[in-house]
Design a protein around this motif. Structure first.
Motif, mmCIF file in Angstrom:
data_model
loop_
_atom_site.group_PDB
_atom_site.id
_atom_site.type_symbol
_atom_site.label_atom_id
_atom_site.label_comp_id
_atom_site.label_asym_id
_atom_site.label_seq_id
_atom_site.Cartn_x
_atom_site.Cartn_y
_atom_site.Cartn_z
ATOM 1 N N TYR A 24 6.526 16.981 12.072
ATOM 2 C CA TYR A 24 7.138 15.649 11.998
ATOM 3 C C TYR A 24 6.308 14.607 12.744
ATOM 4 C CZ TYR A 24 11.273 17.497 9.700
ATOM 5 O OH TYR A 24 12.130 18.071 8.794
ATOM 6 N N ASP A 25 5.697 15.006 13.856
ATOM 7 C CA ASP A 25 4.825 14.054 14.557
ATOM 8 C C ASP A 25 3.696 13.576 13.651
ATOM 9 O OD1 ASP A 25 6.291 14.180 16.869
ATOM 10 O OD2 ASP A 25 4.862 15.425 17.972
ATOM 11 N N ARG A 26 3.141 14.501 12.855
ATOM 12 C CA ARG A 26 2.045 14.127 11.964
ATOM 13 C C ARG A 26 2.519 13.237 10.822
ATOM 14 N NH1 ARG A 26 1.110 19.686 12.315
ATOM 15 N NH2 ARG A 26 1.740 20.003 10.139
ATOM 16 N N VAL A 27 3.724 13.502 10.318
ATOM 17 C CA VAL A 27 4.172 12.844 9.087
ATOM 18 C C VAL A 27 4.911 11.538 9.361
ATOM 19 C CG1 VAL A 27 5.643 13.123 7.048
ATOM 20 C CG2 VAL A 27 4.247 15.034 7.843
ATOM 21 N N ILE A 28 5.767 11.530 10.366
ATOM 22 C CA ILE A 28 6.583 10.322 10.609
ATOM 23 C C ILE A 28 6.318 9.695 11.971
ATOM 24 C CG2 ILE A 28 8.410 11.128 9.055
ATOM 25 C CD1 ILE A 28 10.085 11.876 11.513
ATOM 26 N N TRP A 69 18.791 9.867 7.548
ATOM 27 C CA TRP A 69 17.715 10.832 7.788
ATOM 28 C C TRP A 69 17.496 11.737 6.579
ATOM 29 C CZ3 TRP A 69 14.901 9.514 11.719
ATOM 30 C CH2 TRP A 69 15.494 8.870 12.813
ATOM 31 N N GLU A 70 17.881 11.285 5.383
ATOM 32 C CA GLU A 70 17.784 12.150 4.205
ATOM 33 C C GLU A 70 16.353 12.633 3.962
ATOM 34 O OE1 GLU A 70 18.693 12.246 -0.618
ATOM 35 O OE2 GLU A 70 19.387 10.552 0.597
ATOM 36 N N ARG A 71 15.385 11.744 4.052
ATOM 37 C CA ARG A 71 13.996 12.136 3.788
ATOM 38 C C ARG A 71 13.551 13.225 4.758
ATOM 39 N NH1 ARG A 71 9.165 9.543 6.041
ATOM 40 N NH2 ARG A 71 7.309 10.273 4.909
ATOM 41 N N GLU A 72 13.839 13.022 6.031
ATOM 42 C CA GLU A 72 13.415 13.987 7.045
ATOM 43 C C GLU A 72 14.149 15.315 6.896
ATOM 44 O OE1 GLU A 72 12.244 9.994 8.372
ATOM 45 O OE2 GLU A 72 14.094 10.823 7.557
ATOM 46 N N ASN A 77 13.478 21.725 4.365
ATOM 47 C CA ASN A 77 13.480 22.731 3.309
ATOM 48 C C ASN A 77 12.214 22.631 2.449
ATOM 49 O OD1 ASN A 77 14.879 24.748 1.457
ATOM 50 N ND2 ASN A 77 14.596 23.028 0.050
ATOM 51 N N ASP A 78 11.916 21.432 1.973
ATOM 52 C CA ASP A 78 10.848 21.275 0.983
ATOM 53 C C ASP A 78 9.462 21.545 1.566
ATOM 54 O OD1 ASP A 78 12.912 20.518 -0.672
ATOM 55 O OD2 ASP A 78 12.417 18.381 -0.652
ATOM 56 N N ASN A 79 9.295 21.327 2.871
ATOM 57 C CA ASN A 79 8.002 21.507 3.524
ATOM 58 C C ASN A 79 8.037 22.684 4.499
ATOM 59 O OD1 ASN A 79 8.358 18.369 2.998
ATOM 60 N ND2 ASN A 79 6.158 18.818 2.944
ATOM 61 N N ASN A 81 6.757 25.633 4.732
ATOM 62 C CA ASN A 81 5.513 26.252 5.177
ATOM 63 C C ASN A 81 4.609 25.300 5.948
ATOM 64 O OD1 ASN A 81 5.903 28.935 4.400
ATOM 65 N ND2 ASN A 81 5.205 28.548 2.309
ATOM 66 N N ASP A 82 4.968 24.037 6.004
ATOM 67 C CA ASP A 82 4.282 23.110 6.894
ATOM 68 C C ASP A 82 4.925 23.097 8.274
ATOM 69 O OD1 ASP A 82 2.430 22.121 4.918
ATOM 70 O OD2 ASP A 82 4.113 21.021 4.038
ATOM 71 N N LEU A 83 6.211 23.459 8.329
ATOM 72 C CA LEU A 83 6.909 23.526 9.616
ATOM 73 C C LEU A 83 6.583 24.820 10.346
ATOM 74 C CD1 LEU A 83 8.682 21.306 8.138
ATOM 75 C CD2 LEU A 83 10.607 22.216 9.441
ATOM 76 N N ALA A 84 6.637 25.950 9.630
ATOM 77 C CA ALA A 84 6.450 27.273 10.227
ATOM 78 C C ALA A 84 5.006 27.715 10.019
ATOM 79 C CB ALA A 84 7.424 28.272 9.614
ATOM 80 N N GLN A 85 4.111 27.161 10.812
ATOM 81 C CA GLN A 85 2.673 27.427 10.706
ATOM 82 C C GLN A 85 1.973 26.743 11.870
ATOM 83 O OE1 GLN A 85 -0.099 25.216 9.647
ATOM 84 N NE2 GLN A 85 1.168 23.415 10.008
#
Length: 207
Positions: A24-28, A69-72, A77-79, A81-85
């Motif tokens: 989330y730091d990288r994206v938002i 906070w719908e987008r976040e 869910n949608d990202n 494998n970007d969260l757990a890595q």
């Protein structure tokens, strides 16, 4: 001969990093990320996934509660494998070396039943375990003693011949209370040293 009959890995922060704040730091950005986590308490909600709830279902339930906070929320869910890595390479090498040496290897992990296969697709080494004890499938969660009892009954190995590593003190304490051999994971080198000391890996294998 080693006194250990099976080595048991936790996954989050042992084999793959679990620090969703980094994504989330990288994206938002850090400021909006802090506001998002403060407003939604996502780590607490995620415990329900570990206990067996559906990840997409949980996100669907949370969006009406936190519409701003719908987008976040959808990103959780949608990202996934970007969260757990990313993977923790030295830990992965240790898992692979144990398998090459014919050591029985399990995972005991707090992980959702529908997002664990997603992570396995991204990280094929998560398919190497001889047995998978996934909290979301069992509807039991560490550090509840029942999940450790389930492992014992399912695998039939005496507690003192199980060696378990986890990054959380409370999870380690529950295993130790049942007589398991334990290692508090604070980094892969310490875990490598323990596996060598137990006679499960050579120093060369443990690099």
């Amino acid at each position: 001969m080693s006194r250990i009959d099976a080595v048991i890995f936790d996954i989050g922060n042992v084999l793959i990093e679990w620090q969703p704040e980094n994504f989330y730091d990288r994206v938002i950005g850090p400021e909006r990320r802090r506001a998002f986590f403060d407003a939604t308490d996502m780590h607490t909600h995620h415990l329900e996934i570990d206990r067996g709830a559906s990840l997409p279902g949980m996100i669907g339930d949370l969006i009406p509660r936190y519409p701003e906070w719908e987008r976040e929320l959808r990103m959780w869910n949608d990202n996934w494998n970007d969260l757990a890595q990313p993977a923790i390479p030295h830990s992965v090498r240790l898992l692979e070396a144990l398998k090459r040496n014919g050591v029985t290897v399990f995972t005991l992990t707090n992980f959702g039943h529908d997002n664990f296969p997603i992570s396995q697709q991204a990280f094929p080494f998560l398919t190497l375990f001889d047995r998978e004890y996934v909290s979301g499938r069992l509807k039991l969660i560490k550090p509840d003693p029942e999940i450790y009892e389930h492992v014992e009954q399912d695998c039939g190995i005496a507690p003192d011949r199980l060696l378990f590593t986890d990054d959380r003190d409370d999870n380690i304490a529950s295993a130790a209370a049942r007589g398991w051999q334990v290692h508090h994971f604070t980094g892969p080198q310490g875990w490598a040293d323990r596996l060598v000391a137990e006679g499960l890996l050579s120093e060369e294998d443990a690099k």
